[in-house]
Design an enzyme around this catalytic site. Structure first.
Site, short mmCIF file in Angstrom:
data_model
loop_
_atom_site.label_atom_id
_atom_site.label_comp_id
_atom_site.label_asym_id
_atom_site.label_seq_id
_atom_site.Cartn_x
_atom_site.Cartn_y
_atom_site.Cartn_z
N ALA A 1 0.70 -1.27 0.03
CA ALA A 1 -0.03 -0.15 -0.08
C ALA A 1 0.82 1.29 0.03
CB ALA A 1 -1.00 0.07 1.11
N ALA A 2 2.25 1.19 0.11
CA ALA A 2 2.94 2.25 -0.16
C ALA A 2 2.51 3.37 -1.37
CB ALA A 2 4.45 1.93 -0.20
N GLY A 3 2.45 2.56 -2.42
CA GLY A 3 1.93 3.41 -3.72
C GLY A 3 0.79 3.93 -3.38
#
Length: 308
Positions: free
Chosen positions: A250-252
């Site tokens: 979920a970093a992007g």
């Protein structure tokens, strides 16, 4: 102002493993997390946690996972009136393995996400009011629905931000000119432009190629090596933030939500890039998707610490 997200909702099943298994091999994991996810839902929560008014359009099944996904969006401050409960299938799920280097492999079973269609686009259209600053899109729902939503948003004069993930084999050439901002990571950029993207130089080349195809702004995310942003007139490089990463899931999505939130508040392109990068970096310091998305205070602390 506000942000509207059109995309996927998944229940994530995340296993932490010392390394990724090879085909036919079993590997013992050392932790397990079940958490709300899906690129669309993640981006919606990411923006809402920063204080931005956010609504989402999408689908879930009538099952326990769907109930939990809606509850998590509510808890995150996201308006869910545009989410349809599909009686004929299950909610989307994602099976995720994260290794000790914080790299991940993801298998997505779309479920209700795969049934998003023009009926959902019609619900989306009703929410595209003048106060909406941007429409956030991803590719975990059918491409035909994404194309229809993109066209509708452009006709309404609303900024279109597309995260081309997962990147399709054949990305429609006619879609590029309808995209204001595209945000691939290095793998997705490689698939889109047809040559390897592995460093700042090749990321810049890829971003320039996407702009030449008609995109207004191309942002290529390089993970812990920063990001490159190119427009028809400018090029920016944002250095990575130094954090202790344990999980890149979920970093992007955190980047997209943070970037869109910053632009919604009127920040310049370079400042919004920093906000997005800080959100992405902080997300890697915790496990899971939505549980790891940072609140505004944490992002401000990280940004302030790098300016001292």
């Amino acid at each position: 102002m506000s942000i509207l997200v059109f995309g996927s909702l998944n229940m994530d099943f995340v296993a932490q493993v010392p390394r990724m298994p090879v085909p036919g091999e079993s590997v013992l994991g050392h932790n397990f997390v079940m958490a709300a996810g899906g690129k669309g839902a993640n981006q919606a929560v990411a923006a809402a946690r920063l204080g931005t008014k956010t609504a989402m359009v999408g689908r879930v099944g009538r099952d326990r996972a769907g109930e939990d996904l809606l509850a998590q969006l509510h808890a995150g401050g996201v308006n869910t009136e545009g989410i349809f409960i599909d009686e004929e299938t299950h909610s989307g799920v994602a099976l995720i393995a994260v290794d000790d280097r914080s790299e991940n492999q993801i298998i997505v079973v779309p479920g209700a996400n795969g049934r998003v269609n023009r009926e959902d686009v019609a619900r989306l259209t009703a929410l595209l009011t003048p106060e909406v600053s941007a429409l956030l899109l991803q590719l975990e729902i059918p491409l035909s629905a994404v194309q229809a939503a993109t066209q509708t948003a452009r006709e309404s004069g609303i900024t279109v931000i597309l995260d081309p993930a997962p990147a399709p084999q054949d990305f429609p050439a006619e879609l590029y000119p309808l995209i204001d901002i595209i945000t691939p990571n290095e793998i997705e950029a490689t698939q889109l432009v047809g040559f390897p993207v592995r460093d700042r130089a090749t990321a810049t080349q890829a971003a320039q190629t996407l702009v030449e195809r008609g995109v207004g702004t191309a942002i290529v995310k390089l993970g812990d090596r920063g990001l490159v942003c190119t427009t028809s007139t400018d090029c920016h490089f944002i250095s990575p933030y130094s954090v202790r990463a344990i999980d890149s899931v979920a970093a992007g999505d955190a980047f997209n939500g943070g970037f869109a939130s910053a632009r919604d508040r009127g920040l310049s392109l370079p400042e919004a890039l920093k906000w997005g990068a800080a959100c992405g970096a902080l997300t890697t310091t915790q496990s899971g998707a939505q549980p790891a998305l940072p609140h505004r205070e944490a992002v401000e602390r990280l940004l302030h610490s790098t300016q001292e």
